[in-house]
Scaffold this motif. Sequence first.
Motif, PDB file in Angstrom:
ATOM      1  N   HIS A 228       0.837  -1.188   0.000  1.00  0.00           N
ATOM      2  CA  HIS A 228       0.000   0.000   0.000  1.00  0.00           C
ATOM      3  C   HIS A 228       0.873   1.239   0.000  1.00  0.00           C
ATOM      4  CE1 HIS A 228      -3.348  -2.598   0.816  1.00  0.00           C
ATOM      5  NE2 HIS A 228      -2.749  -3.066   1.877  1.00  0.00           N
ATOM      6  N   VAL A 251      -1.801  12.629   2.798  1.00  0.00           N
ATOM      7  CA  VAL A 251      -3.153  12.565   2.232  1.00  0.00           C
ATOM      8  C   VAL A 251      -3.876  11.377   2.846  1.00  0.00           C
ATOM      9  CG1 VAL A 251      -2.368  13.559   0.043  1.00  0.00           C
ATOM     10  CG2 VAL A 251      -2.635  11.085   0.245  1.00  0.00           C
ATOM     11  N   CYS A 252      -5.204  11.443   2.862  1.00  0.00           N
ATOM     12  CA  CYS A 252      -5.972  10.352   3.461  1.00  0.00           C
ATOM     13  C   CYS A 252      -5.865   9.119   2.584  1.00  0.00           C
ATOM     14  CB  CYS A 252      -7.431  10.758   3.620  1.00  0.00           C
ATOM     15  SG  CYS A 252      -8.274  11.059   2.062  1.00  0.00           S
ATOM     16  N   GLY A 253      -5.921   7.965   3.233  1.00  0.00           N
ATOM     17  CA  GLY A 253      -5.967   6.715   2.503  1.00  0.00           C
ATOM     18  C   GLY A 253      -4.599   6.189   2.112  1.00  0.00           C
ATOM     19  N   LYS A 254      -4.646   5.041   1.433  1.00  0.00           N
ATOM     20  CA  LYS A 254      -3.426   4.409   0.966  1.00  0.00           C
ATOM     21  C   LYS A 254      -3.687   3.865  -0.420  1.00  0.00           C
ATOM     22  CE  LYS A 254      -1.887   2.980   5.526  1.00  0.00           C
ATOM     23  NZ  LYS A 254      -1.374   1.915   6.368  1.00  0.00           N
ATOM     24  N   TYR A 294     -13.658  15.755  -4.448  1.00  0.00           N
ATOM     25  CA  TYR A 294     -14.548  15.144  -3.457  1.00  0.00           C
ATOM     26  C   TYR A 294     -15.951  15.078  -4.036  1.00  0.00           C
ATOM     27  CZ  TYR A 294     -16.654  14.590   1.257  1.00  0.00           C
ATOM     28  OH  TYR A 294     -17.331  14.163   2.361  1.00  0.00           O
ATOM     29  N   ASP A 297     -18.778   9.865  -2.193  1.00  0.00           N
ATOM     30  CA  ASP A 297     -18.863   9.884  -0.743  1.00  0.00           C
ATOM     31  C   ASP A 297     -17.489   9.964  -0.075  1.00  0.00           C
ATOM     32  OD1 ASP A 297     -21.525   9.897  -0.699  1.00  0.00           O
ATOM     33  OD2 ASP A 297     -21.812   7.799  -0.165  1.00  0.00           O
ATOM     34  N   THR A 298     -16.503   9.345  -0.725  1.00  0.00           N
ATOM     35  CA  THR A 298     -15.199   9.287  -0.081  1.00  0.00           C
ATOM     36  C   THR A 298     -14.469  10.613  -0.214  1.00  0.00           C
ATOM     37  OG1 THR A 298     -15.122   7.000  -0.721  1.00  0.00           O
ATOM     38  CG2 THR A 298     -13.080   7.957   0.106  1.00  0.00           C
ATOM     39  N   PRO A 299     -14.171  11.246   0.918  1.00  0.00           N
ATOM     40  CA  PRO A 299     -13.491  12.533   0.846  1.00  0.00           C
ATOM     41  C   PRO A 299     -12.044  12.386   0.401  1.00  0.00           C
ATOM     42  CG  PRO A 299     -13.719  11.824   3.122  1.00  0.00           C
ATOM     43  CD  PRO A 299     -14.445  10.819   2.285  1.00  0.00           C
ATOM     44  N   TYR A 301      -8.844  14.390   1.161  1.00  0.00           N
ATOM     45  CA  TYR A 301      -8.297  15.503   1.910  1.00  0.00           C
ATOM     46  C   TYR A 301      -6.866  15.208   2.335  1.00  0.00           C
ATOM     47  CZ  TYR A 301      -9.313  12.591   5.988  1.00  0.00           C
ATOM     48  OH  TYR A 301      -9.366  11.573   6.884  1.00  0.00           O
ATOM     49  N   THR A 303      -3.618  16.562   5.270  1.00  0.00           N
ATOM     50  CA  THR A 303      -3.116  17.483   6.284  1.00  0.00           C
ATOM     51  C   THR A 303      -1.774  17.959   5.758  1.00  0.00           C
ATOM     52  OG1 THR A 303      -1.781  15.921   7.546  1.00  0.00           O
ATOM     53  CG2 THR A 303      -4.141  15.991   8.040  1.00  0.00           C
ATOM     54  N   LEU A 347      -8.461  20.639   8.055  1.00  0.00           N
ATOM     55  CA  LEU A 347      -8.012  19.677   7.054  1.00  0.00           C
ATOM     56  C   LEU A 347      -8.212  20.314   5.683  1.00  0.00           C
ATOM     57  CD1 LEU A 347      -9.643  16.352   8.319  1.00  0.00           C
ATOM     58  CD2 LEU A 347      -7.220  16.908   8.307  1.00  0.00           C
ATOM     59  N   GLU A 378       2.676   8.482  16.150  1.00  0.00           N
ATOM     60  CA  GLU A 378       1.696   7.436  16.431  1.00  0.00           C
ATOM     61  C   GLU A 378       2.294   6.040  16.344  1.00  0.00           C
ATOM     62  OE1 GLU A 378      -1.896   8.182  14.240  1.00  0.00           O
ATOM     63  OE2 GLU A 378      -2.343   9.943  15.463  1.00  0.00           O
TER      64      GLU A 378
ATOM     65  N   TYR B  27      -6.440   1.809   9.130  1.00  0.00           N
ATOM     66  CA  TYR B  27      -6.588   1.409   7.734  1.00  0.00           C
ATOM     67  C   TYR B  27      -7.158  -0.008   7.606  1.00  0.00           C
ATOM     68  CZ  TYR B  27      -5.346   0.375   2.911  1.00  0.00           C
ATOM     69  OH  TYR B  27      -5.386   0.010   1.593  1.00  0.00           O
ATOM     70  N   SER B  60      -6.334   8.330  10.210  1.00  0.00           N
ATOM     71  CA  SER B  60      -7.011   9.121   9.179  1.00  0.00           C
ATOM     72  C   SER B  60      -7.990   8.258   8.378  1.00  0.00           C
ATOM     73  CB  SER B  60      -5.998   9.775   8.246  1.00  0.00           C
ATOM     74  OG  SER B  60      -5.294   8.802   7.528  1.00  0.00           O
ATOM     75  N   LYS B  71     -21.428  12.143   4.910  1.00  0.00           N
ATOM     76  CA  LYS B  71     -21.927  12.654   3.633  1.00  0.00           C
ATOM     77  C   LYS B  71     -23.139  11.853   3.164  1.00  0.00           C
ATOM     78  CE  LYS B  71     -20.422  14.409  -0.800  1.00  0.00           C
ATOM     79  NZ  LYS B  71     -19.303  14.694  -1.707  1.00  0.00           N
ATOM     80  N   THR B  96      -7.721  19.435  13.517  1.00  0.00           N
ATOM     81  CA  THR B  96      -7.980  19.288  12.089  1.00  0.00           C
ATOM     82  C   THR B  96      -9.247  19.996  11.631  1.00  0.00           C
ATOM     83  OG1 THR B  96      -9.108  17.237  12.634  1.00  0.00           O
ATOM     84  CG2 THR B  96      -6.822  17.058  11.943  1.00  0.00           C
TER      85      THR B  96
END
Lengths: 438, 118
Positions: A228, A251-254, A294, A297-299, A301, A303, A347, A378, B27, B60, B71, B96
Motif C-alpha cells: 500500500h 493525504v488520506c488513505g493508501k 470530493y 462519498d469518499t473525501p 483531503y 493534512t 483539514l 503514532e 486502515y 485518518s 456525507k 484538524t
Amino acid sequence: MSVDVGVPESLIPADEVRRLAAVRRYAVLDTPPDGAFDRVAALAARMLDVPIATVTIVDTDRVWFKAKQGLGEDVTEIGRDPGLCASAILHSQPYLVTDALTDPRTVGNPLVHGELGIRFYAAAPITTPDGYRLGTVNVLDTRPRQMDEQGLATLADLAAVVMDELELRLAAMTTVRLERESRLRAEADQQRLQVINATLQRALLPPRLPQIEGLAAAAYYHTASTEHVGGDFYDLFALGDRRWGFFLGDVCGKGADAAALTSLTRYTLRAAATYDPDPVSVLANLNTVLLQEYVHDTPRYCTTLFGMATLTSSGLELTLAGGGHPPALIIRAAGMVEWLHPEGGDLVGLFPDASFAVAPARLAPGDALLLYTDGLTEARVAGGSLFGDERLQHVAAGLAGAPADQIIAALQDLLTGFGPGLADDTALLALSVPPSTP
Amino acid sequence: MTASLTIDTELDQPPVCVLYLSGELDYNTAPRLNQAIETARASGCRHLIADLTDLDFCSSSGITAFLAARKALHAQGGTLALAGLNARLDRIFRLTGLTRAFPIYPTAADARAAVPTT
C-alpha cells in the motif's frame, strides 16, 4: 470451415466444427478408464439385459470408447462408420437398429459385417447443455431384438448421467484452472504492484533536495508497506530571490488513490506557490482543488504544513501555514525545543469555507526546523503506548545544534528501532541554518 | 501487531442508532466500520451516533470512514454525531477542524437527546 477426414458427408452434422469444439472442451478423449463411466456401461448392460454396452465419444474420424462392457480390452476405438454411433449422434432422440443385417442404415458397417457380427444396436446421444452431441451411451447384441420405449428412456437417462458427470469434471477442471491462473496472476500482480509502488514513490518524492547556500536540508521517507503506497509527501523548492518554499503532509488513505492524490497535492502546492506569496492562499488554493475531487462519498483531503522562507544574513525567516497537521518542531541551537503550530487550520479539501492558520518563526544559525507526519508520533513503543509528542520533544532536545542531515539520521534510527510498531508511512523534513563561522 | 476493533450496534430505536466502537480504528479495521454503518443504514438508521468512549486509536482512515458516512447520511436528511471522544481524539478533531464536520457530545445519551425529532 470444412472437415475432411474421409468420413462420409452424410455423417457430418451441420454444426460439426462447434460439436468437435465441445468434444475438446470436455477433455475426455483418450483419458484412462474411469469407474464412473464403467459403471454406466455395466448398468446399461444389466438393466437392458444385453451382452455389450459402451459409452462412446465421436471424434473427428473415430468413435472412441470411454467405457465398455462385454468388449475385449484391445478394442479402444473404431472408425466413424455409418450405421451405429456415428449415425446415432445425428439424432437428438434415441437411435434403434433392431436387426443390423437387414437394416439399410448399417450396410457396410464393419462391426456388423466383421468378426463381431453385431445385429442389434440402441443408443441415446450424450448431449451438452448447449445442444452438441458428443457421443452415445449404447447397447449392442449379436442377435436381433426389440427395445421398448422404456428401454430407450433408460438409455437416455444413462446418457444424461454421463453428461452430468462430464459437466462436473469440466467444472472441476475449470475451477482448478481458474484458481491456478488467478494465483499466477495474483503473484504477477503482486510483483507488478511492488514495482509500480516503488516507481510511484520515487516519482512522488523529490529525488534529492536542492543544495542551498546558507541552508541545510535533509529528508527521509519510511514506507511501512510495499503493498500500500502511503500518502505522505514533502518537497523543498526554490521560489527565487533567496526565497524557498517547503511542505510536508499526509493525504488520506493508501494505495493508488492516495498516490494520485499525493501527486495532485504536490503539483498544486508547487504551482500555487510560484504565483502567490501568501502560504494561506496557497493552502486555500489546494483546498479548492481537492474539493473538486470530493465528488463521491469518499473525501479526498490531506493534512499539510506549508512554509515559505527567506534566507537573510542572520538566518531564515519563515512563515508556516497549517491545515490539520501536527505542529512542527524548532530545535534551538542552545537546546530549547519549541512547537511551531499554526493552530486552528482545517483539514485541506473538506470544507468549502476552510480556514488555515499561520505561524511565523525565525531560525538563527544552529537552529533547525523539523516537519514530520503522524506515523512518527503514532508509532507504538515497547509496552504498546504511542511514541507521542513528549517523547519526540525529548529526542529533539538531544539533537540541539545538529545539522539537518544528522537530525534526520537520528530519527531514521529511531524509526527503524520501532520495528513493527511503526505501522504507517512516515515522512520527515528538516531544515537547519549552519552555525555562523566566527 | 494486529489492530482489533469491536463494533456493537444498538438498532432498537430507529431511525436513531448507536455504534459502540472499542479498540483501534485504522486502515485495516476501517472497512468494518463502513460495513457496520452500511448495515445500520440498510436497517433504517438515519441518525447515527458513534460512541467512541472505548476507542483507543483513530487513524485518518477512521476519520475518512466517518466523513464518508456523514456525507451519505446528510444526503438522506440524516445526521452523524460522535460521542465520548477521549482527550487525544478530541485534540485531533480540534487540530484538524473536524469539530466543524461533526456534532460532538460528551456521551451517547447527550447525542441521542439532541437528535432532531422531526
